[in-house]
Design an enzyme around this catalytic site. Structure first.
Site, short mmCIF file in Angstrom:
data_model
loop_
_atom_site.label_atom_id
_atom_site.label_comp_id
_atom_site.label_asym_id
_atom_site.label_seq_id
_atom_site.Cartn_x
_atom_site.Cartn_y
_atom_site.Cartn_z
N ALA A 117 0.79 -1.30 -0.05
CA ALA A 117 0.11 -0.12 0.23
C ALA A 117 0.97 1.12 0.05
O ALA A 117 0.64 2.07 0.52
CB ALA A 117 -0.81 0.06 1.28
N TRP B 248 2.43 3.66 -5.45
CA TRP B 248 2.29 2.80 -6.83
C TRP B 248 1.36 1.77 -6.63
O TRP B 248 0.50 1.48 -7.24
CB TRP B 248 3.54 2.21 -7.22
CG TRP B 248 3.54 1.58 -8.63
CD1 TRP B 248 4.08 0.34 -8.92
CD2 TRP B 248 2.81 2.09 -9.69
NE1 TRP B 248 3.78 0.25 -10.28
CE2 TRP B 248 3.16 1.25 -10.76
CE3 TRP B 248 1.91 3.29 -9.79
CZ2 TRP B 248 2.57 1.28 -12.02
CZ3 TRP B 248 1.51 3.52 -11.33
CH2 TRP B 248 1.60 2.54 -12.34
N LYS C 163 16.68 2.16 -15.27
CA LYS C 163 16.36 3.30 -15.64
C LYS C 163 16.49 4.31 -14.22
O LYS C 163 16.80 5.40 -14.36
CB LYS C 163 15.02 3.75 -16.27
CG LYS C 163 13.72 3.04 -15.40
CD LYS C 163 13.14 3.95 -14.51
CE LYS C 163 12.03 3.10 -14.06
NZ LYS C 163 11.56 4.09 -12.57
N GLU D 25 14.61 2.63 -4.80
CA GLU D 25 15.17 1.44 -5.47
C GLU D 25 16.32 1.30 -6.12
O GLU D 25 17.08 0.75 -6.37
CB GLU D 25 13.69 0.81 -6.46
CG GLU D 25 12.73 0.35 -5.80
CD GLU D 25 13.06 -1.03 -5.37
OE1 GLU D 25 14.17 -1.58 -5.16
OE2 GLU D 25 12.11 -1.81 -4.82
#
Length: 349
Positions: A9, A12, A192, A282
């Protein structure tokens, strides 16, 4: 109408739950914290991750995993990479029927160098799903939650499973394409984030748009070199989950990875940056994994190497960026030739 469990939750996961609710599905949004679930159910808000956004009534929050997945037809995993194995291991204990299994997490596991779908496949019982589907593309949660136009890719080695996910999510605001190139889609989405850290550092140093454009372009070449060496289709990297995701993550005010890089470029140390962010970045973890992958695959990735030095070897951002700008001369087309060569040699093996 289907019953869907969204595990995670954060911003995203919540945004994707909203898309599903807009499509009239019954959505169970799972968090491991009871007070977090209570807040979402009682106040219809997820204030920490998507402040000011009203949650549709079709979304019900759960903190007990067994209740969240009871009788659902689809499970969408949207937890940080470091939590993937634990959540999937827990699913084995509470899920008692086969479901469509999706993930929306962008990362690579350091040490094992596994993509998210590979981590899930190692942890999940084969009886619980047919084929894993990845949902990825240029998609900031803040904009999806505002129902701004967004386009992503659903990818699986099983086209029927990808098309199921396409039908589940697609609506007038959220468009979904399908792709068979799961390796390319996952790697594009993960790698990316590294380049976005670099773009943020460049901006934090005050180097301007020219430098950032060069960084993004050369970064895309690095992504394609590594991806094609691992069996991805190079064309995937000029699509939504390649250059599309790269653009939005390197240039948007919503990008956590850009924000983290920007703070690094302004002189903050990594521990301080991660503390300020308050959410998972990340790209930091992925930089370590991609650096290890580049050495394993014998692929030249100077931007990734430079970011590794900044994050884990205490190199100064300005020194690394200046070094990248003064590298040995080479022909730009050499990259395209090497990428295509990797692709065709992989196909012939």
């Amino acid at each position: 109408m289907e019953k869907v469990a969204v595990l995670g939750a954060g911003s995203w996961g919540t945004a994707l739950a909203m898309v599903l609710a807009d499509n009239d599905h019954d959505v169970r949004l799972w968090t491991h914290k009871q007070d977090h679930a209570n807040e979402m159910n009682q106040r219809r808000q997820n204030e920490k991750y998507l402040p000011g956004v009203h949650l549709p009534e079709k979304i019900v929050a759960y903190y007990q995993l067994d209740e969240a997945v009871k009788d659902v037809s689809t499970v969408l995993v949207v937890v940080p990479t470091k939590a993937i194995r634990e959540v999937c291991s827990s699913l084995n204990k509470v899920l008692d029927h086969k479901v469509t299994m999706i993930h929306g997490t962008k990362g690579i596991e350091p040490g094992t160098l596994k993509r998210v779908s590979e981590m899930m496949a190692e942890e999940l019982s084969n009886d619980l799903y047919n084929k894993i589907v990845v949902l990825s593309g240029p998609s900031h949660a803040e904009e999806v939650s505002q129902r701004h136009p967004t386009t992503v890719t659903a990818s699986s080695t099983n086209l029927k499973e990808a098309e199921k996910v396409q039908d589940l999510f697609i609506n007038e605001n959220f468009r979904v394409y399908t792709s068979p190139d799961m390796i390319g889609v996952e790697l594009g989405g993960a790698l990316k984030n590294i380049i976005a850290l670099g773009a943020g550092i460049s901006d934090g140093l005050g180097y301007g748009d020219n430098a950032k454009a060069a960084l993004m372009t050369r970064g895309l070449a690095e992504i394609a070199r590594l991806g094609s060496s691992m069996g991805a289709n190079p064309l995937t990297f000029i699509g939504l989950s390649g250059v599309g995701d790269l653009i939005v993550t390197c240039t948007s005010i919503h990008s956590r990875n850009w924000k983290a890089g920007n703070l690094l470029g302004k002189g903050h140390d990594l521990a301080e940056v991660l503390d300020k962010m308050g959410m998972v970045v990340e790209g930091v973890r992925t930089t370590r994994a991609a650096y290890e992958l580049s050495r394993k695959q014998n692929i030249e990735m100077p931007i990734t190497q430079g970011l590794y030095q900044i994050l884990f070897e205490d190199e100064k951002p300005k020194a690394v960026v200046d070094q990248l700008m003064t590298r040995l001369r080479r022909h730009e087309m050499e990259d395209l030739s090497s990428i295509l060569s990797n692709r065709y040699s992989t196909q012939s093996e």
